[in-house]
Scaffold this active site. Sequence first.
Site, PDB file in Angstrom:
ATOM      1  CG  ASP A 302      -2.287   0.179   0.843  1.00  6.84           C
ATOM      2  OD1 ASP A 302      -1.813   1.385   0.914  1.00  6.84           O
ATOM      3  OD2 ASP A 302      -3.191  -0.403   1.368  1.00  6.84           O
ATOM      4  CG  HIS A 338      -5.671   3.290   0.798  1.00 12.65           C
ATOM      5  ND1 HIS A 338      -4.806   2.707   0.650  1.00 12.65           N
ATOM      6  CD2 HIS A 338      -6.723   3.966   0.397  1.00 12.65           C
ATOM      7  CE1 HIS A 338      -6.160   1.776  -0.119  1.00 12.65           C
ATOM      8  NE2 HIS A 338      -6.831   2.679   0.214  1.00 12.65           N
ATOM      9  CB  ALA A 435     -10.600  -7.631  -7.029  1.00 13.71           C
ATOM     10  CB  SER A 508      -9.440   0.558   0.195  1.00 14.55           C
ATOM     11  OG  SER A 508      -8.637   0.259  -0.983  1.00 14.55           O
TER      12      SER A 508
END
Length: 644
Positions: A302, A338, A435, A508
């Site tokens: 990240d 984040h 994903a 997220s």
Amino acid sequence: MPKTPHGAGEQPGQPPDGPADTRSGADESASMRAGGRAVAERKKKYLVAPRPLPAAAGFLTPAALMPSMAAPLSLSSVQQALQGLGDIDIVDTVGGRAGVATASFGAGAALGGPAFGGQDGGVLVARMTDQKARELHQRGQGRLIVERDQHLQLLDPMLRRPDLVSSLTPYTGPAVDVVVAVLGKDGAPLADAEVSLFGGLLPSTAVTGPDGSARLRLYGEDTHTISGLYVKPRADYWSFYQRDPDLSADQANLVTLRALADWPALRDLPRQNALGWGARAMRLDQVPQPFRGQGIRIAVIDSGVATSHGNLNRIRSGFDVINKAADPNTWNTDTLGHGSHCAGVIGAADPSWGIRGFAPDAEIHVCKLFPGGQISQLIDALEYCIENQIDVVNLSLGGSAPSEALERQIVRAKQAGVACIAAAGNSGGPVQYPASSPHVLAVAAIGKADEFPPDSYHTETLGQDIDMQGFFTARFSCAGPQVDVCAPGVAIVSSVPPNNFAAWDGTSMAAPHVTGLAALVLAHRPEFQGVLRARSAERVERLFQVLRLSARPVTLGDPAHVGYGMPDALVALGLSMLPGQQVGQWQLPATAAAMASSLMAGDANGIRYPGGFAGLQGASMQSVSGMPGFACGLGLGGMHPSGW
């Protein structure tokens, strides 16, 4: 050729991304007369790697590129060929260091079988123009992966790049100036809050100064045509949203934000430890205290993690992929917040302060990839995970289209026992890559209607499928047959730099809930301490199966939005059962049974193909041990403003 740092390889006097294309003598003469140089295409980073294909596929030997092609292509032979072609600068080699073979995507190759054409998964990063890349792809005759090193994204820009040349800003006419003053607890001015006004034309955005005020101008509007006012604080407060606000152009418009700590479920945060609504919804509050993820290694790929935070100061290991040439140890600086938010959901650790994560005793590793991360650097980060025997990886990132080079690395990681859990995406469209890969667990986002103030922007995420318990599908969450499970992803309170908390939305935020639970399952479910203790692809697949089949139905939405449902911590750990299950036996929940055919639609072998991949024709279309054949795809897209 020895490695050079990212961005290296340029010669003095060249632009940062490489030299311009050669121009005609007339162009050069004109440029000299004008006192400059002609504008031309700059070199961009491309990923290049061997892709041997079965002889039955009918691919020709690329003798023009590789004179001696009797043996399969090796990475070194490709590198030598690139150096001989000219006008291509090799700047790095990523992947392939850990000695894990890459399984073939063709027929007859088992997941743990022979290497992908005898290769170890290494990928060259080279700078070249698009024209040179097309020439290289043609010379390769199908034997080479040649794809742009696309930029990955965490966030969507507030103002998108226009699709055509036009203007929505009036040349003359009315304009309205509005001052918004944002106040916090006890009426104190709140600085650094993002304020946005929406009208019929372009939005206007500003940030509050030390006095808590922001001045915004909307062209072609008056106060009666403004359709929305959005205030997003940096930390410690709930957001605010007012549809059709009654605003004054003559005096400051006051907005008083609610403190997170004033919300009943977060009373006195951070002075006493709290459990987020998402963790409670997944029944983490009923898991025995000794279940804390001991002995499991988790990687958060990240924006870094701020170890200055009281909930994150136990994190000791990491790798700054972006800055690896200068200082790879700057992973503990998080300018975006984040990564810190995701890490807090997974493993925030303090028994008396802040938010408690799912696996506070797990060993968290941080791979800093943002801002500015690209596919090549994600490949590098996954190589770090393979080398350091990471058990679970959280991927709260993604885009719109697949990368064959990245898919190979995901497969290598899976073979090494690394389980990748990825956010489905926030565009509201099809599930985004990675994903959508069949080798990761894709997580969509849900919310709960009574877990945030009604005047917060979180209300705008409500779908139309609220169930009796208040669960709903988040409007931004991507959907499709690739969704495995869903998890809380609306109004998720977690840690942000330097030592604060914020409530954010996004898949997220949903993915870390499942990543944290996966760590608990690996640490405390008996089978993973016995026959499945060894790191392998089978271990990863069984983990994914446990998480899917522990899920319970939530929302009234279709399976494309929620997959099998929301994982239940007690069921996943073997401490409880879902309705319809028998002791010692896993049975599909009712919704999962109903959706099984749609999940596997279009693939008789039960394999999920990521959007953008196409199976090879003929024999190579067959899948063995869950490994389909793939064709190359390019491109990655953007994220949701509140974090993906």
